[in-house]
Design a protein around this motif. Structure first.
Motif, PDB file in Angstrom:
ATOM      1  N   ILE A 147      53.165  16.799  42.196  1.00 36.24           N
ATOM      2  CA  ILE A 147      52.441  15.873  43.079  1.00 36.24           C
ATOM      3  C   ILE A 147      53.288  14.617  43.287  1.00 36.24           C
ATOM      4  N   GLN A 148      53.539  14.275  44.548  1.00 32.19           N
ATOM      5  CA  GLN A 148      54.346  13.102  44.872  1.00 32.19           C
ATOM      6  C   GLN A 148      53.491  11.860  45.122  1.00 32.19           C
ATOM      7  N   ARG A 149      52.502  12.011  46.003  1.00 34.37           N
ATOM      8  CA  ARG A 149      51.675  10.863  46.370  1.00 34.37           C
ATOM      9  C   ARG A 149      50.450  11.366  47.131  1.00 34.37           C
ATOM     10  N   VAL A 150      49.543  10.434  47.421  1.00 37.11           N
ATOM     11  CA  VAL A 150      48.349  10.732  48.213  1.00 37.11           C
ATOM     12  C   VAL A 150      48.387   9.843  49.449  1.00 37.11           C
ATOM     13  N   GLU A 151      48.350  10.461  50.637  1.00 36.16           N
ATOM     14  CA  GLU A 151      48.405   9.727  51.898  1.00 36.16           C
ATOM     15  C   GLU A 151      47.258  10.166  52.802  1.00 36.16           C
ATOM     16  N   ASN A 152      46.420   9.220  53.174  1.00 40.28           N
ATOM     17  CA  ASN A 152      45.302   9.509  54.091  1.00 40.28           C
ATOM     18  C   ASN A 152      44.499  10.718  53.639  1.00 40.28           C
ATOM     19  N   ASN A 154      45.403  13.179  52.085  1.00 39.19           N
ATOM     20  CA  ASN A 154      46.237  14.368  51.934  1.00 39.19           C
ATOM     21  C   ASN A 154      47.124  14.198  50.709  1.00 39.19           C
ATOM     22  N   VAL A 155      47.259  15.254  49.929  1.00 39.84           N
ATOM     23  CA  VAL A 155      48.108  15.219  48.744  1.00 39.84           C
ATOM     24  C   VAL A 155      49.470  15.794  49.114  1.00 39.84           C
ATOM     25  N   ILE A 156      50.532  15.048  48.858  1.00 40.80           N
ATOM     26  CA  ILE A 156      51.888  15.484  49.145  1.00 40.80           C
ATOM     27  C   ILE A 156      52.465  16.095  47.870  1.00 40.80           C
ATOM     28  N   VAL A 157      52.874  17.364  47.974  1.00 42.21           N
ATOM     29  CA  VAL A 157      53.359  18.112  46.813  1.00 42.21           C
ATOM     30  C   VAL A 157      54.781  18.580  47.081  1.00 42.21           C
ATOM     31  N   ASN A 158      55.704  18.244  46.191  1.00 40.81           N
ATOM     32  CA  ASN A 158      57.073  18.733  46.310  1.00 40.81           C
ATOM     33  C   ASN A 158      57.163  20.142  45.723  1.00 40.81           C
ATOM     34  N   ILE A 159      57.583  21.094  46.545  1.00 46.76           N
ATOM     35  CA  ILE A 159      57.649  22.485  46.096  1.00 46.76           C
ATOM     36  C   ILE A 159      59.077  23.024  46.166  1.00 46.76           C
ATOM     37  N   GLY A 160      60.036  22.135  45.958  1.00 50.31           N
ATOM     38  CA  GLY A 160      61.429  22.565  45.948  1.00 50.31           C
ATOM     39  C   GLY A 160      62.246  21.821  46.969  1.00 50.31           C
ATOM     40  N   GLY A 180      53.189  12.921  39.848  1.00 51.77           N
ATOM     41  CA  GLY A 180      54.016  13.296  38.709  1.00 51.77           C
ATOM     42  C   GLY A 180      53.512  14.524  37.980  1.00 51.77           C
ATOM     43  N   ASN A 181      52.231  14.879  38.173  1.00 52.54           N
ATOM     44  CA  ASN A 181      51.674  16.064  37.507  1.00 52.54           C
ATOM     45  C   ASN A 181      52.137  17.342  38.210  1.00 52.54           C
ATOM     46  N   ARG A 182      52.359  18.362  37.397  1.00 53.56           N
ATOM     47  CA  ARG A 182      52.674  19.677  37.961  1.00 53.56           C
ATOM     48  C   ARG A 182      51.380  20.364  38.397  1.00 53.56           C
TER      49      ARG A 182
END
Length: 414
Positions: A147-152, A154-160, A180-182
């Motif tokens: 998890i990167q951040r929360v915007e409007n 929406n949760v932004i998740v880095n997946i590679g 920061g959580n997986r």
């Protein structure tokens, strides 16, 4: 030719390691950029015979024009005389093609400026295509991200290689998504855009439950146990119907695991979401009974409709003390059972059915009394009609007798 040296190869290797862009893409982009710069420098719009060639051994690159060898030159841009061609290669003959270097002097700085934008755009296109192809293959599968951040909302998740978007509708209600959580997410969709592809992921999709069971239950991965259907209300409860292809393997027991170890792992992954594992059955009655669990069922009535064969309605009767359990909080249990089985389920208690039967019986009795009353009324009307007819016949008989008596009296007087 322009001397590049080993710097290009080092840059290509670095891009290939970091972004997965092959060396051939970079070299091809550089050659195209040189051709574009040459056309701009020479003020030429059309030059089909112009190409850039890179020599990997010497590390040099140049612009070349391909011309056809002829006896008499009519088009200097496309043709070359045999005499001039033999100065380049003494073995050429008429109708052969020769490549002539046309790299302008002081072309290095101009080429570098023109090539920068072309190469940058080509790298972006190649990176976008790589990501698009990679995640198109991952569409419909489970993946792990951070998890990167929360915007409007929406949760932004880095997946590679890219950041994915988890819309609010795909999030678990009341779940706190801490940066920061997986997190394990389901790749729902991949949309192509002008920039990087937009990847949509879900944390509430029913297929997440399927993937978790496939990871934790070897019998499912081996094909011995099948998952037939899943109904989920994310964050609250899930019903999953399973079936064993091996009579010696208990499908429900395999999913639960020794002392509940397998199901506990899955429940922990789903943040203590309740999971009901039920046996699938070809018999709709048995399947519905299993789906209504943990409530006990008295009977199941399959309601048929001759006018519509696709109608799938069932009436389920449960004990009075099991009614609230069968329906569930805010109708959750019966709603999930409906999604799991595909049947429209109407649940009633034993006392409700008895009351309905009593009401129907009362209606039947009322109808019988009404019929009897109507029969009595009909008899009375018939009797009245007969009395009137008898009275009318009696009156006519009296009238005839009186007329006869009057006639006799008149005769006597005469």
């Amino acid at each position: 030719m322009i001397k590049i040296g080993t710097a290009l190869f080092e840059a290509c290797e670095e891009l290939e390691r970091e972004r997965g862009i092959s060396k051939d893409v970079i070299i091809s982009s550089l050659c195209d950029a040189l051709v574009a710069a040459y056309k701009k420098h020479m003020h030429v719009k059309e030059a089909a015979n112009i190409e850039a060639i890179f020599d990997e051994q010497t590390g040099e690159i140049g612009v070349f024009s391909t011309k056809t060898v002829v006896k008499k030159v009519e088009d200097p841009d496309m043709e070359i005389s045999l005499k001039d061609a033999q100065e380049i290669d003494d073995e050429v003959e008429v109708d052969d093609e020769v490549k002539i270097e046309v790299t302008p002097e002081q072309f290095g700085r101009i080429a570098a400026q023109s090539a920068k934008q072309v190469i940058t755009q080509r790298i972006r296109d190649a990176e976008r295509n790589n990501i698009l192809n990679e995640f198109l293959e991952k569409k419909g599968t489970l993946t792990t991200g951070i998890i990167q951040r929360v915007e409007n909302r929406n949760v932004i998740v880095n997946i590679g290689k890219t950041d994915a978007i988890m819309p609010q509708r795909e999030q678990i209600p009341r779940e706190y998504y801490k940066p920061g959580n997986r997190i394990r997410v389901f790749v729902l969709n991949v949309k192509e855009t002008n920039r990087l592809p937009q990847v949509i992921v879900s944390h509430a999709h029913p297929e997440i439950v399927r993937e978790l069971f496939e990871l934790e239950v070897p019998e499912i991965e081996d094909g011995i146990v099948e998952i037939k259907s899943i109904a989920r209300e994310a964050g609250y409860r899930t019903k999953i119907a399973v079936w064993s292809n091996d009579p010696e393997v208990d499908s429900v027991g395999a999913c639960i695991g020794p002392r509940g170890s397998r199901i506990q792992t899955i429940v922990g992954e789903l943040k203590n979401e309740k999971i009901d594992i039920v046996r699938w059955s070809e018999d709709p009655v048995e399947y519905i009974v299993n789906a209504i669990s943990p409530a006990r069922v008295v009977s199941v009535d399959i309601i048929t409709d001759d006018s519509n064969e696709e109608t799938k309605d069932a009436l389920v009767v449960v004990p009075d003390d099991q009614l609230s359990l069968a329906i569930g909080r805010e109708g959750q249990n019966v709603r999930l059972a409906h999604r799991l089985t595909g049947w429209n389920i109407d649940i009633k208690s034993v006392s409700q059915m008895e009351n309905e039967e009593s009401a129907k019986q009362s209606n039947y009795n009322y109808d019988d009394e009404a019929v009897e009353e109507r029969a009595v009324d009909s008899d009375e009307i018939q009797e009245e009609i007969e009395e009137e007819m008898n009275q009318q016949a009696y009156d006519e008989e009296d009238l005839a007798q009186e007329e006869a008596e009057e006639t006799e009296e008149t005769a006597d007087e005469e």
